[in-house]
Design a protein around this motif. Structure first.
Motif, PDB file in Angstrom:
ATOM      1  N   VAL A 153      27.232  29.188  76.098  1.00 62.60           N
ATOM      2  CA  VAL A 153      26.216  28.464  75.218  1.00 62.60           C
ATOM      3  C   VAL A 153      24.862  29.155  76.005  1.00 62.60           C
ATOM      4  O   VAL A 153      24.450  29.207  76.981  1.00 62.60           O
ATOM      5  CB  VAL A 153      25.854  27.088  75.728  1.00 62.60           C
ATOM      6  CG1 VAL A 153      24.572  26.493  74.989  1.00 62.60           C
ATOM      7  CG2 VAL A 153      27.249  26.522  75.251  1.00 62.60           C
ATOM      8  N   GLY A 183      20.620  30.363  75.640  1.00 65.33           N
ATOM      9  CA  GLY A 183      19.254  29.808  75.144  1.00 65.33           C
ATOM     10  C   GLY A 183      17.967  30.282  75.847  1.00 65.33           C
ATOM     11  O   GLY A 183      18.235  31.374  76.773  1.00 65.33           O
ATOM     12  N   THR A 193      33.518  23.736  71.620  1.00 63.03           N
ATOM     13  CA  THR A 193      32.432  24.279  71.470  1.00 63.03           C
ATOM     14  C   THR A 193      31.265  23.087  71.231  1.00 63.03           C
ATOM     15  O   THR A 193      30.115  23.240  71.945  1.00 63.03           O
ATOM     16  CB  THR A 193      32.310  25.314  70.276  1.00 63.03           C
ATOM     17  OG1 THR A 193      33.274  26.170  70.466  1.00 63.03           O
ATOM     18  CG2 THR A 193      30.968  25.898  70.097  1.00 63.03           C
ATOM     19  N   GLU A 248      27.968  22.694  73.926  1.00 62.00           N
ATOM     20  CA  GLU A 248      26.726  22.495  73.337  1.00 62.00           C
ATOM     21  C   GLU A 248      26.019  21.061  73.969  1.00 62.00           C
ATOM     22  O   GLU A 248      24.796  21.029  74.434  1.00 62.00           O
ATOM     23  CB  GLU A 248      26.626  22.772  71.930  1.00 62.00           C
ATOM     24  CG  GLU A 248      26.793  24.000  71.584  1.00 62.00           C
ATOM     25  CD  GLU A 248      26.811  24.119  70.127  1.00 62.00           C
ATOM     26  OE1 GLU A 248      26.377  23.169  69.320  1.00 62.00           O
ATOM     27  OE2 GLU A 248      27.230  25.514  69.599  1.00 62.00           O
ATOM     28  N   ASN A 265      16.203  27.944  70.723  1.00 61.71           N
ATOM     29  CA  ASN A 265      17.494  29.112  70.222  1.00 61.71           C
ATOM     30  C   ASN A 265      18.692  29.085  71.005  1.00 61.71           C
ATOM     31  O   ASN A 265      19.156  30.021  71.387  1.00 61.71           O
ATOM     32  CB  ASN A 265      16.904  30.464  70.639  1.00 61.71           C
ATOM     33  CG  ASN A 265      15.445  30.835  69.894  1.00 61.71           C
ATOM     34  OD1 ASN A 265      15.135  30.276  68.984  1.00 61.71           O
ATOM     35  ND2 ASN A 265      14.597  31.587  70.524  1.00 61.71           N
ATOM     36  N   ARG A 315      22.281  28.761  71.061  1.00 68.56           N
ATOM     37  CA  ARG A 315      23.554  29.071  70.234  1.00 68.56           C
ATOM     38  C   ARG A 315      24.772  29.173  71.141  1.00 68.56           C
ATOM     39  O   ARG A 315      24.649  29.388  72.340  1.00 68.56           O
ATOM     40  CB  ARG A 315      23.175  30.491  69.517  1.00 68.56           C
ATOM     41  CG  ARG A 315      22.798  31.601  70.502  1.00 68.56           C
ATOM     42  CD  ARG A 315      22.124  32.691  69.985  1.00 68.56           C
ATOM     43  NE  ARG A 315      21.899  33.881  70.915  1.00 68.56           N
ATOM     44  CZ  ARG A 315      21.063  33.737  71.888  1.00 68.56           C
ATOM     45  NH1 ARG A 315      20.336  32.540  72.043  1.00 68.56           N
ATOM     46  NH2 ARG A 315      21.005  34.900  72.723  1.00 68.56           N
ATOM     47  N   SER A 316      26.016  29.237  70.556  1.00 64.50           N
ATOM     48  CA  SER A 316      27.142  29.235  71.394  1.00 64.50           C
ATOM     49  C   SER A 316      27.863  30.346  70.772  1.00 64.50           C
ATOM     50  O   SER A 316      28.124  30.629  69.586  1.00 64.50           O
ATOM     51  CB  SER A 316      27.638  28.006  71.501  1.00 64.50           C
ATOM     52  OG  SER A 316      28.034  27.387  70.094  1.00 64.50           O
ATOM     53  N   GLN A 317      28.881  30.706  71.681  1.00 63.14           N
ATOM     54  CA  GLN A 317      30.066  31.582  71.292  1.00 63.14           C
ATOM     55  C   GLN A 317      31.091  31.377  71.918  1.00 63.14           C
ATOM     56  O   GLN A 317      31.158  30.727  73.231  1.00 63.14           O
ATOM     57  CB  GLN A 317      29.794  32.980  71.539  1.00 63.14           C
ATOM     58  CG  GLN A 317      30.703  34.188  71.278  1.00 63.14           C
ATOM     59  CD  GLN A 317      30.246  35.691  71.526  1.00 63.14           C
ATOM     60  OE1 GLN A 317      29.179  35.838  72.018  1.00 63.14           O
ATOM     61  NE2 GLN A 317      31.233  36.405  71.250  1.00 63.14           N
TER      62      GLN A 317
END
Length: 117
Positions: free
Chosen positions: A10, A12, A73, A77, A93, A95-97
């Protein structure tokens, strides 16, 4: 059914930090150094405010089915947001992968071991 291992990052950007928050993060920077980054169930935070105001949380989670990665996920987050919110750190901003390690390609040594088995 086998258990799958998920690795979730995660990312940012810190936003609107006060001078006191900056000082606090800088004082704890050694424990959040990228050199010690690891995927853990509770999440590991890394950042380098001297370079940029970005941060990364790394989580390890698991599940039984491929679609469990979505819940993992979401948990990651939520955990990152909670950590930041509890400390009053502004961020943007986010965001996660996520990666399912059971789907990751095998390295050269792993392929050789699989052939020899």
């Amino acid at each position: 059914m086998s258990t799958r291992t998920f690795r979730i990052t995660v990312r940012g950007v810190f936003d609107g930090l006060t001078p006191e928050q900056h000082a606090e993060l800088r004082s704890r920077a050694a424990e959040h150094d990228i050199l010690f980054a690891a995927f853990t169930p509770e999440g590991h935070l890394s950042y380098d405010l001297n370079a940029r105001a970005v941060f990364t949380f790394r989580y390890q989670d698991g599940g039984e089915a491929e679609e469990d990665i979505l819940d993992a996920t979401e948990r990651a987050e939520r955990s990152a947001r909670t950590w930041l919110d509890e400390r009053g750190y502004g961020y943007k901003n986010l965001r996660s992968q996520a990666e399912d390690l059971s789907q990751a390609p095998l390295g050269k040594r792993q392929r050789r071991a699989a052939r020899e088995a």
